[in-house]
Design an enzyme around this catalytic site. Structure first.
Site, short mmCIF file in Angstrom:
data_model
loop_
_atom_site.label_atom_id
_atom_site.label_comp_id
_atom_site.label_asym_id
_atom_site.label_seq_id
_atom_site.Cartn_x
_atom_site.Cartn_y
_atom_site.Cartn_z
N LYS A 1 50.46 74.39 15.28
CA LYS A 1 51.69 74.72 15.68
C LYS A 1 53.27 73.76 15.04
O LYS A 1 54.24 74.31 15.19
CB LYS A 1 51.70 74.28 17.39
CG LYS A 1 50.45 75.49 17.05
CD LYS A 1 49.94 75.30 19.13
CE LYS A 1 49.25 76.28 19.69
NZ LYS A 1 48.59 75.47 20.50
N ASP B 1 48.18 61.45 9.81
CA ASP B 1 48.08 60.51 10.46
C ASP B 1 46.49 60.10 9.46
O ASP B 1 46.79 59.13 8.36
CB ASP B 1 47.42 60.81 11.82
CG ASP B 1 47.00 60.02 12.42
OD1 ASP B 1 47.76 58.68 12.69
OD2 ASP B 1 46.37 60.17 13.43
N GLU C 1 53.70 70.30 7.26
CA GLU C 1 53.19 69.82 8.16
C GLU C 1 53.81 69.09 9.09
O GLU C 1 54.88 68.74 8.86
CB GLU C 1 52.45 68.45 7.07
CG GLU C 1 51.03 67.74 8.16
CD GLU C 1 49.93 68.66 9.25
OE1 GLU C 1 50.51 70.26 9.34
OE2 GLU C 1 49.29 68.69 8.65
P1 IMP Z 1 44.98 63.45 10.20
O1 IMP Z 1 43.97 64.51 10.16
O2 IMP Z 1 44.12 62.50 11.60
O3 IMP Z 1 46.12 63.29 9.58
O4 IMP Z 1 45.84 64.76 12.34
C1 IMP Z 1 46.88 65.22 11.55
C2 IMP Z 1 47.47 66.08 12.67
O5 IMP Z 1 46.91 64.98 13.85
C3 IMP Z 1 48.80 66.40 12.65
O6 IMP Z 1 48.75 67.94 11.71
C4 IMP Z 1 49.66 66.26 14.08
O7 IMP Z 1 49.00 67.64 14.84
C5 IMP Z 1 48.66 65.45 15.55
N1 IMP Z 1 48.89 63.59 15.23
C6 IMP Z 1 48.68 62.93 14.47
N2 IMP Z 1 49.22 62.17 15.44
C7 IMP Z 1 50.09 62.26 15.55
C8 IMP Z 1 51.31 61.80 16.86
O8 IMP Z 1 51.58 60.56 16.82
N3 IMP Z 1 51.26 62.92 17.88
C9 IMP Z 1 51.11 64.27 17.79
N4 IMP Z 1 50.36 64.74 16.83
C10 IMP Z 1 50.11 63.02 16.05
MG MG Z 2 48.93 69.25 12.79
#
Ligand code: IMP
Ligand code: MG
Length: 182
Positions: free
Chosen positions: A44, A104, A100
């Site tokens: 979302k 992270d 996106e």
């Molecule tokens: P990844 O798979 O670790 O890259 O996570 C990506 C997803 O984690 C993003 O699309 C966000 O929904 C969530 N996310 C990562 N960091 C944050 C943050 O600092 N605040 C809120 N949501 C986050």
């Molecule tokens: Mg996300």
């Protein structure tokens, strides 16, 4: 508004985000000139950035929505990705640009890109509002980045803290004292 007053420490105001979205949208227009393009919003968290990009692009593209998640209510990735909502739009021979909220670890997008590639698109690229490079555990790289951010817990402009605060019209970050006050 999700609450009264400013929540967390503001990194980017609505005006700054929209100005950056205009620049990124112009670059996307240039790169996809004359091409069929599907803009795919990851639910979302991307809703606000997605709407800005779509609104400021001149290109007439198709849109759809997808939801993939590797997060519970914790603040770090579980490493297990699930697609929770999947569009049935035909991606075959179309360019797909995933929009996106934040990259992270890169785990979610790396998984998603693999899944989308199986559908035979002409290309799949990613436009992220925020890039948290310091936390990357994969070799995933976004093609378009709104802003680089440090290793902070970011909220607002679509991003949540435990499903709250998505409606804040700015990007800010939470420190422990902010969380206690919520
Ligand atoms: P990844 O798979 O670790 O890259 O996570 C990506 C997803 O984690 C993003 O699309 C966000 O929904 C969530 N996310 C990562 N960091 C944050 C943050 O600092 N605040 C809120 N949501 C986050
Ligand atoms: Mg996300």
């Amino acid at each position: 508004m999700a609450g009264e007053g400013i929540i967390g420490k503001v990194l980017y105001s609505q005006e700054e985000i929209e100005a950056r979205a205009k620049e990124v949208a112009a670059q996307i227009d240039k790169d996809y000139e004359g091409e069929d393009l599907i803009l795919l919003c990851t639910l979302k968290g991307s809703v606000m950035w997605f709407a800005d990009i779509l609104k400021y692009m001149e290109h007439d593209c198709k849109i759809d929505f997808i939801s993939a998640s590797s997060y519970g209510s914790s603040t770090s990735s579980s490493g297990v990705v699930k697609i929770k909502f999947d569009p049935n739009i035909n991606m075959y021979n179309n360019h797909v640009l995933v929009v996106e909220d934040i990259v992270d670890s890169g785990i979610t997008l790396q998984y998603l890109m693999g899944k989308l590639e199986e559908r035979g698109p002409k290309s799949v690229k990613v436009c992220t509002m925020l890039n948290k490079e310091a936390r990357r555990t994969t070799d995933f790289h976004a093609d378009y980045v709104g802003f680089e951010v440090d290793d902070l817990f970011i909220i607002g402009y679509g991003l949540d803290y435990d499903q709250r605060l998505r409606g804040l019209p700015y990007i800010s970050y939470l420190e422990e004292s902010d969380v206690e006050a919520l």
